[in-house]
Each structure stands twice: as structure tokens, then as C-alpha cells.
Design a protein around this motif. Sequence first.
Motif, PDB file in Angstrom:
ATOM      1  N   GLY A   1       0.785  -2.870  11.861  1.00 13.46           N
ATOM      2  CA  GLY A   1       2.063  -2.027  12.078  1.00 13.46           C
ATOM      3  C   GLY A   1       1.078  -0.523  11.983  1.00 13.46           C
ATOM      4  O   GLY A   1       1.859   0.270  11.965  1.00 13.46           O
ATOM      5  N   MET A   2      -0.112  -0.580  11.377  1.00 15.91           N
ATOM      6  CA  MET A   2      -0.543   1.154  11.716  1.00 15.91           C
ATOM      7  C   MET A   2      -0.579   1.202  13.274  1.00 15.91           C
ATOM      8  O   MET A   2      -0.418   2.437  13.405  1.00 15.91           O
ATOM      9  N   LEU A   3      -0.910   0.448  14.500  1.00 13.29           N
ATOM     10  CA  LEU A   3      -1.590   0.757  15.340  1.00 13.29           C
ATOM     11  C   LEU A   3       0.159   1.535  15.843  1.00 13.29           C
ATOM     12  O   LEU A   3      -0.084   2.609  16.578  1.00 13.29           O
TER      13      LEU A   3
ATOM     14  N   ASP B   1      10.056   1.802  13.205  1.00 12.42           N
ATOM     15  CA  ASP B   1      10.777   0.412  13.203  1.00 12.42           C
ATOM     16  C   ASP B   1      10.685  -1.126  13.396  1.00 12.42           C
ATOM     17  O   ASP B   1      10.078  -1.998  12.462  1.00 12.42           O
ATOM     18  N   PHE B   2       9.198  -0.652  14.333  1.00  9.45           N
ATOM     19  CA  PHE B   2       8.619  -2.055  13.866  1.00  9.45           C
ATOM     20  C   PHE B   2       6.926  -1.982  13.635  1.00  9.45           C
ATOM     21  O   PHE B   2       6.508  -2.791  12.455  1.00  9.45           O
TER      22      PHE B   2
ATOM     23  N   PHE C   1       4.733  -4.121   8.375  1.00  6.62           N
ATOM     24  CA  PHE C   1       4.180  -3.261   6.673  1.00  6.62           C
ATOM     25  C   PHE C   1       4.623  -4.667   6.007  1.00  6.62           C
ATOM     26  O   PHE C   1       4.428  -5.029   5.022  1.00  6.62           O
ATOM     27  N   GLU C   2       6.294  -5.119   6.079  1.00 12.29           N
ATOM     28  CA  GLU C   2       6.413  -5.783   5.541  1.00 12.29           C
ATOM     29  C   GLU C   2       6.108  -6.824   5.073  1.00 12.29           C
ATOM     30  O   GLU C   2       5.996  -8.067   4.501  1.00 12.29           O
ATOM     31  N   GLN C   3       5.331  -7.605   6.635  1.00  8.24           N
ATOM     32  CA  GLN C   3       5.145  -8.914   6.476  1.00  8.24           C
ATOM     33  C   GLN C   3       3.750  -8.820   5.943  1.00  8.24           C
ATOM     34  O   GLN C   3       3.353 -10.345   5.503  1.00  8.24           O
ATOM     35  N   ALA C   4       2.693  -7.737   6.074  1.00 10.43           N
ATOM     36  CA  ALA C   4       1.921  -7.590   5.181  1.00 10.43           C
ATOM     37  C   ALA C   4       2.163  -7.892   3.564  1.00 10.43           C
ATOM     38  O   ALA C   4       1.263  -8.546   2.675  1.00 10.43           O
ATOM     39  N   GLN C   5       2.727  -7.262   2.868  1.00  9.32           N
ATOM     40  CA  GLN C   5       3.303  -7.518   1.836  1.00  9.32           C
ATOM     41  C   GLN C   5       4.218  -9.131   1.843  1.00  9.32           C
ATOM     42  O   GLN C   5       3.299  -9.394   0.457  1.00  9.32           O
ATOM     43  N   ARG C   6       5.030  -9.550   1.997  1.00  8.50           N
ATOM     44  CA  ARG C   6       4.966 -10.983   2.080  1.00  8.50           C
ATOM     45  C   ARG C   6       4.193 -12.211   2.030  1.00  8.50           C
ATOM     46  O   ARG C   6       3.560 -13.060   1.104  1.00  8.50           O
ATOM     47  N   ALA C   7       2.560 -11.267   3.173  1.00 11.34           N
ATOM     48  CA  ALA C   7       1.842 -12.256   2.715  1.00 11.34           C
ATOM     49  C   ALA C   7       0.401 -11.903   1.962  1.00 11.34           C
ATOM     50  O   ALA C   7       0.184 -12.777   1.623  1.00 11.34           O
TER      51      ALA C   7
END
Length: 526
Positions: A66-68, A76-77, A82-88
Motif C-alpha cells: 500500500g505504501m509503495l 485506488d490500489f 491498506f484494507e487487506q492489512a486491516q483485515r490481517a
Amino acid sequence: MRRWLRSLKYISLFCLLAGAIPGAPSSAQAHGDDHELAPTPTRVLGKIDFPTSTDSKAAQDAFIRGMLLLHLFEYDFAKTHFEQAQRADPSFVMAYWGEAMVYNHPLWDQQNREAAREVLARLGDSAETRAARAKNEKERDFLASLEVLYGEGAKAQRDTAYLRAMAQMAARYPQDHEVQLFYALALMGEGAGVRDIPAYMESAAISQAVFYANREHPGAAHYLIHAVDDPIHAPLGLEAARALAIMAPDAGHSLHMTSHIFTALGMWSDVVSANTDASRVANAMASERGRQARSWGHYNFWLLYGLLQEGKATEARRLLEAAYGELPEASRADMDVLELDADRSQLGSTVQMWARYLIEIGGRDPKVAAWEFDLGEAYDPQLLYHYVKALTAQELPDVGQHLATFLDLQASLEAALTAQNRRTPWNLLYLDRLEVMVLQMRAMLARLDGDKETMLAHARAASEREGEMPYSYGPPFVDYPAAQFLGDLLLAEQQHAAAALAYREQLVRSRNRAQAVRGLAVTEQR
């Protein structure tokens, strides 16, 4: 103010010698199981070191991706990761910070404060609650900067307060590349898309230091390019441009960004290659989200300009025809009335490409010149349409009619911006551009009326006015560059020495611009 702007070119020379708001959230359900995260394409986007407090490898990996993408303005990407990181890791504070950051586009003068506040509300219902969830001082500082950026007050005031917050963070964490780069971006962002040379040079120095420490950091290369993408400073960004294309070949914006330097330096074959690649990658990324490929937009506009500068008018016309063919019948619905950045809409972008093509070829394509557009109520395409029609008209009444319509639109736009409190730095620069265009149309009116003295007076005033404006990166902001316009009129009047001076001035403002090069060559043959 204008005297200060004129002095900047000397400051700049000294410095040279010295050295789309994201879409809706993913519909995937939060579950926190690292192994159940949806797979995403593996992209080559560069490398950064950004340690965080999460204990989840999956969350950290998603955060870094996400940072890259955030550094490359692929918002958008970046949001998806970042949403994936929150789910993890639902307690991962920096994943919420990252998602909130995708709603701030400082160099485009865009911000979705409400959407960002919604992200922060998911982390906690107050600034104090959110700060309490941070696991170390640096994460608390990052969160605190968001409370300022998305806090109360007008955007311009919040941008200035955010810059101060990032300056304080940069002083506390002088060795932290991410902190330093977000400070560099804030320095440019305070101007809301309008170049301020001292601030941009400070930003360039910060980004350059990070780039030299990590030549695969996409943010360092990207922000350095933005800071120096004008004809005077662009040589300072050439190394970063070459590096960015290699380190991050899988993001359309990174490939396009290289052409900011190539355009400023007049490297036309590189401009064409960069934007051809950028359009290809951007269309592939759009396809991942079920969107259609497109022949219009920011990258294609720059591609068209590069082709025209290379003398490839036939290829440019094919690209323009493709863009025109993609316009829906109800194209007027595509553009907000007060949207003044043509690249952000299909209608605005296509009209912009049409105007650029006709101006660069001297209007010598009657079929394309006769194209019709459903312009609707949006100011930008209407203004540009009547400007081009006035410049290419052969009869005095036609020029007068288009000029009158332009003036009515100009006055209405200025009143609307004032009424809606939208006289931002970028919009004020746009209004300055319109003043230059009016002077050029008045010059054409005088020319057809046989008043050569008035014609040249208006053209000289237009060139002087444009020369006082802050430089805006990319293809010429005034569509018929004013010094070249003056040179063309002087050349037609057989005033070769004066025309040569005008063309040389244009080549200072836009290096290696083909039309100015050709005009200068003609004057030197006489």
C-alpha cells in the motif's frame, strides 16, 4: 507579487548551479486470518523500509504494498492493500493511517475530508481514543498529523497546519525516510498545485537525500521529479526519472512521471515512450477492476503532445480519433461545471486533446476542426473550444463572436468561483491563463481588422503576462504559448529580428519546442 515571481528565475539558476478519489471500499469481509486474504497481483514498485508495530507478517506485507502505491499516487490500489492489512490485523494503527492518506492528493489540490474522517472513526471515535491505540510515539505522531490534515477549518489553513506538523516530525525523526518524504510532499502541497520555487527546492533537497540513500525508493524519485519538473531545474531530476521507470515498471503513474522531466527538457522520443508505456500499464490496471481501456486522459494527452513535437501528426490524429470515438453521447454529464483540470474528465480531456492537435498543426485539418462536442455547462471545455475557434477563424465576425462568448464564460466562471469560495491558488492561476488567452484572441481580432500595431501590442502583453506566471509542468499551460504566438505574428510581418527574440524566449520557457525551433530557423535564414 509579479516582481517576486520574476526574481525566481535567478534563484532557480543559483539552485541549479549549487547542486481520482479512490472508489468504494472492498466488499470483502474482515476476518483477520492471514491465509484467507484475497490474492493480489505481484507488482514491481520499488523498495522501502517502513517498520511498524504489527506482529502480522501478512498485515505488514500488505501495508508495504500500500505504501509503495501511495508514494506513486495509485490511490485506488493503495487503498485495497491498506484494507487487506486491516483485515490481517484489525488493531494495526498504521493501516488505518495509510487508508486515510489515500484521500489527500496534495499536488492535485484534491482532498476528500469526509471519507478520511470515516476511516479514522473506524479506528476510534475521538483523537484521544485513536492516539491510545498507537503502540509507539512515532505512530502517535503520524496519527496526530492526520488530526490536523483532516481537522477543522478551510483546506488551505489545514494544509499549512499539516506542513508545520510534518516539519516538527521531520525534526524529531531526521533519519526516517518516510517522515522526511511526507514532509517533502507537504512542502509542495501547501501551494495547492501552484509552483513556489523556494518550497519546491527545499522539497527537492529532502527527496534527493532519500533517493541517494535508497535509489529504489519510489517516493523519493517521484517527489524529486515533481519538485524539479520545470525547464530550469529538470536536469536535477533526470537520474531519478531514469531510475523510477526501472524500479517501478508496474504502475502507470510511475512510468508517466518520468515524462515530467523529459517534457521539461524537450526529450520528445522519451516522452512518447514513457506515456505509451504508462497508458498500457494503466489500461491493464483498469482492466483488473473491470474498467475499459481508454485513449483519453492524462497520459494520452501527454502522448499526443509528444507525438506532435516529433512531427508524427498522423499518429497523433489516430490517437485523437480514438479518444473522440470513445465519447458517450451524453458526454456533458461526465464533467463537473467548475472542474478546471481537463484531465479529470472524459469530455474535458478529449476537448483538450482536440485543441492541442489543432494548435500544434496550425489548424490545418478542416475535418477535425469541424468536430462537434456536447459541451454542456462545464466551463473548461467551453472556454477552450471557443478559444481554438477564435484562433482558427478566418473571418472577423467569427473571431468576435467566439471572443464575446469566451468573455461571458470567463466573467461567469470568476463570479461562480467567488460565490462558492473556490478561489484556490490553482483556480487563480487558471484565471490568469484565461487573461493571456483573451489577449491572444484580441490580437487575432486586430489582425483581421488590419490593425497591426494593436495586434502586436496585445501579443506582447500576452507574452509578458504568461512570463510572469508560475511555471506549470507538462505541455504548455497556455495552449498557444504566448512567446511563440508573438514570434509567429512578427514573422508574418517580416520582423525577423524581433521574431527571433520571441522564439528564443519561448525556447527558454519550453525547451526544444518544435514550432519555436522551426520559427527561429526561418528567422535565421532571412
